[in-house]
Design a protein around this motif. Sequence first.
Motif, short mmCIF file in Angstrom:
data_model
loop_
_atom_site.label_atom_id
_atom_site.label_comp_id
_atom_site.label_asym_id
_atom_site.label_seq_id
_atom_site.Cartn_x
_atom_site.Cartn_y
_atom_site.Cartn_z
N LEU A 1 -2.73 1.65 48.10
CA LEU A 1 -3.41 1.62 46.81
C LEU A 1 -4.30 2.84 46.64
CD1 LEU A 1 -3.84 -0.07 44.25
CD2 LEU A 1 -5.78 -1.14 45.43
N TYR A 2 -4.99 3.22 47.70
CA TYR A 2 -5.81 4.44 47.66
C TYR A 2 -4.93 5.66 47.41
CZ TYR A 2 -8.60 8.38 49.18
OH TYR A 2 -9.23 9.59 49.24
N GLY A 3 -3.78 5.70 48.05
CA GLY A 3 -2.87 6.83 47.85
C GLY A 3 -2.35 6.91 46.43
N VAL A 4 -2.09 5.77 45.81
CA VAL A 4 -1.61 5.77 44.42
C VAL A 4 -2.72 6.24 43.48
CG1 VAL A 4 -0.91 4.25 42.52
CG2 VAL A 4 0.19 4.05 44.74
N LEU A 5 -3.94 5.78 43.72
CA LEU A 5 -5.03 6.10 42.81
C LEU A 5 -5.61 7.50 43.01
CD1 LEU A 5 -6.92 2.69 42.81
CD2 LEU A 5 -5.35 3.59 41.10
N ALA A 6 -5.56 8.03 44.22
CA ALA A 6 -6.26 9.28 44.52
C ALA A 6 -5.35 10.50 44.56
CB ALA A 6 -6.99 9.15 45.85
N ARG A 7 -4.07 10.33 44.77
CA ARG A 7 -3.18 11.48 44.94
C ARG A 7 -2.75 12.04 43.60
NH1 ARG A 7 -4.34 13.00 49.79
NH2 ARG A 7 -4.03 11.37 51.32
N ARG A 8 -2.45 13.33 43.60
CA ARG A 8 -1.97 14.00 42.40
C ARG A 8 -0.50 14.36 42.52
NH1 ARG A 8 -6.78 18.12 40.77
NH2 ARG A 8 -8.33 16.51 40.36
N ASN A 9 0.00 14.47 43.71
CA ASN A 9 1.40 14.84 43.91
C ASN A 9 2.27 13.60 43.73
OD1 ASN A 9 3.84 15.85 44.72
ND2 ASN A 9 3.04 16.87 46.52
N ALA A 10 3.33 13.72 42.94
CA ALA A 10 4.17 12.57 42.62
C ALA A 10 4.91 12.05 43.85
CB ALA A 10 5.16 12.94 41.53
N ILE A 11 5.28 12.92 44.76
CA ILE A 11 5.99 12.47 45.96
C ILE A 11 5.06 11.65 46.85
CG2 ILE A 11 7.16 13.25 48.05
CD1 ILE A 11 8.25 15.56 46.40
N LEU A 12 3.81 12.05 46.96
CA LEU A 12 2.85 11.28 47.75
C LEU A 12 2.54 9.94 47.09
CD1 LEU A 12 0.40 14.07 48.92
CD2 LEU A 12 2.17 12.92 50.23
N VAL A 13 2.57 9.88 45.77
CA VAL A 13 2.38 8.61 45.08
C VAL A 13 3.56 7.67 45.38
CG1 VAL A 13 2.25 7.53 42.80
CG2 VAL A 13 0.89 9.55 43.29
N LEU A 14 4.77 8.21 45.38
CA LEU A 14 5.94 7.39 45.72
C LEU A 14 5.87 6.89 47.16
CD1 LEU A 14 8.85 9.32 44.00
CD2 LEU A 14 7.96 7.09 43.40
N MET A 15 5.39 7.73 48.07
CA MET A 15 5.23 7.30 49.46
C MET A 15 4.17 6.20 49.57
SD MET A 15 5.54 10.95 51.41
CE MET A 15 4.91 10.32 52.93
N SER A 16 3.13 6.29 48.77
CA SER A 16 2.10 5.25 48.79
C SER A 16 2.61 3.93 48.24
CB SER A 16 0.88 5.72 47.99
OG SER A 16 0.32 6.88 48.56
N VAL A 17 3.47 4.01 47.23
CA VAL A 17 4.08 2.78 46.71
C VAL A 17 4.97 2.14 47.78
CG1 VAL A 17 5.75 1.91 45.01
CG2 VAL A 17 3.93 3.46 44.30
N GLU A 18 5.68 2.96 48.52
CA GLU A 18 6.50 2.44 49.61
C GLU A 18 5.64 1.78 50.69
OE1 GLU A 18 9.84 2.27 50.11
OE2 GLU A 18 10.01 2.92 48.03
N LEU A 19 4.49 2.35 50.96
CA LEU A 19 3.57 1.75 51.93
C LEU A 19 3.08 0.40 51.45
CD1 LEU A 19 2.27 2.52 54.64
CD2 LEU A 19 0.33 3.39 53.36
N MET A 20 2.82 0.28 50.16
CA MET A 20 2.41 -1.01 49.61
C MET A 20 3.53 -2.03 49.70
SD MET A 20 0.26 0.47 46.37
CE MET A 20 0.34 -1.01 45.43
N LEU A 21 4.76 -1.61 49.43
CA LEU A 21 5.90 -2.53 49.55
C LEU A 21 6.12 -2.98 50.99
CD1 LEU A 21 8.44 -0.94 47.06
CD2 LEU A 21 7.29 -3.14 46.84
N ILE B 1 13.51 -4.55 50.48
CA ILE B 1 13.86 -3.27 51.10
C ILE B 1 14.98 -2.58 50.30
CG2 ILE B 1 14.95 -2.24 53.14
CD1 ILE B 1 13.38 -4.30 54.81
N ALA B 2 15.95 -3.34 49.84
CA ALA B 2 17.05 -2.75 49.06
C ALA B 2 16.53 -2.22 47.73
CB ALA B 2 18.13 -3.79 48.82
N ILE B 3 15.66 -2.95 47.08
CA ILE B 3 15.09 -2.49 45.80
C ILE B 3 14.20 -1.28 46.02
CG2 ILE B 3 13.47 -3.14 43.98
CD1 ILE B 3 14.72 -5.95 44.11
N ALA B 4 13.45 -1.26 47.12
CA ALA B 4 12.59 -0.12 47.42
C ALA B 4 13.42 1.13 47.70
CB ALA B 4 11.70 -0.44 48.62
#
Length: 131
Positions: free
Chosen positions: A18-38, A71-74
């Motif tokens: 959640l911190y990565g989604v809210l604080a990051r500016r790079n779209a790839i890092l935001v996608l990685m943070s969403v994966e971490l949440m999943l 996992i398949a949807i992610a």
Amino acid sequence: MHLAYPAVLSALLFCTGLYGVLARRNAILVLMSVELMLNAVNLNLVAFDVWLSRTAEETLHSGQALTLFTIAIAAAEIGIGLAIVLAVHRNRGTADIDRLRDTAEGHESAPSDEPADDGTAPAAEKAEATA
């Protein structure tokens, strides 16, 4: 093993994502943070499935089956998201989320076909341009 250990680990992973989604500016890092949440959600699903299967008579393992679907949807989400980010990066030259806000409105800073009237052209040229 107690249920508290995977639950605390899952909460820490989710908060980090959640911190990565809210604080990051790079779209790839935001996608990685969403994966971490999943993945935190998947850990919770498996932990509660194991905990509930000990107390229940039947062992359906529905939490583990739901984890496989997640996992398949992610995987599909990260594939499509990465393709979109790469296409935007090719067109715009950046993956910075703050600079991509005008995607829906179009390019405001893009050069147009008509010359800009900045007051430096002579009056005769202005008259010819309007006629």
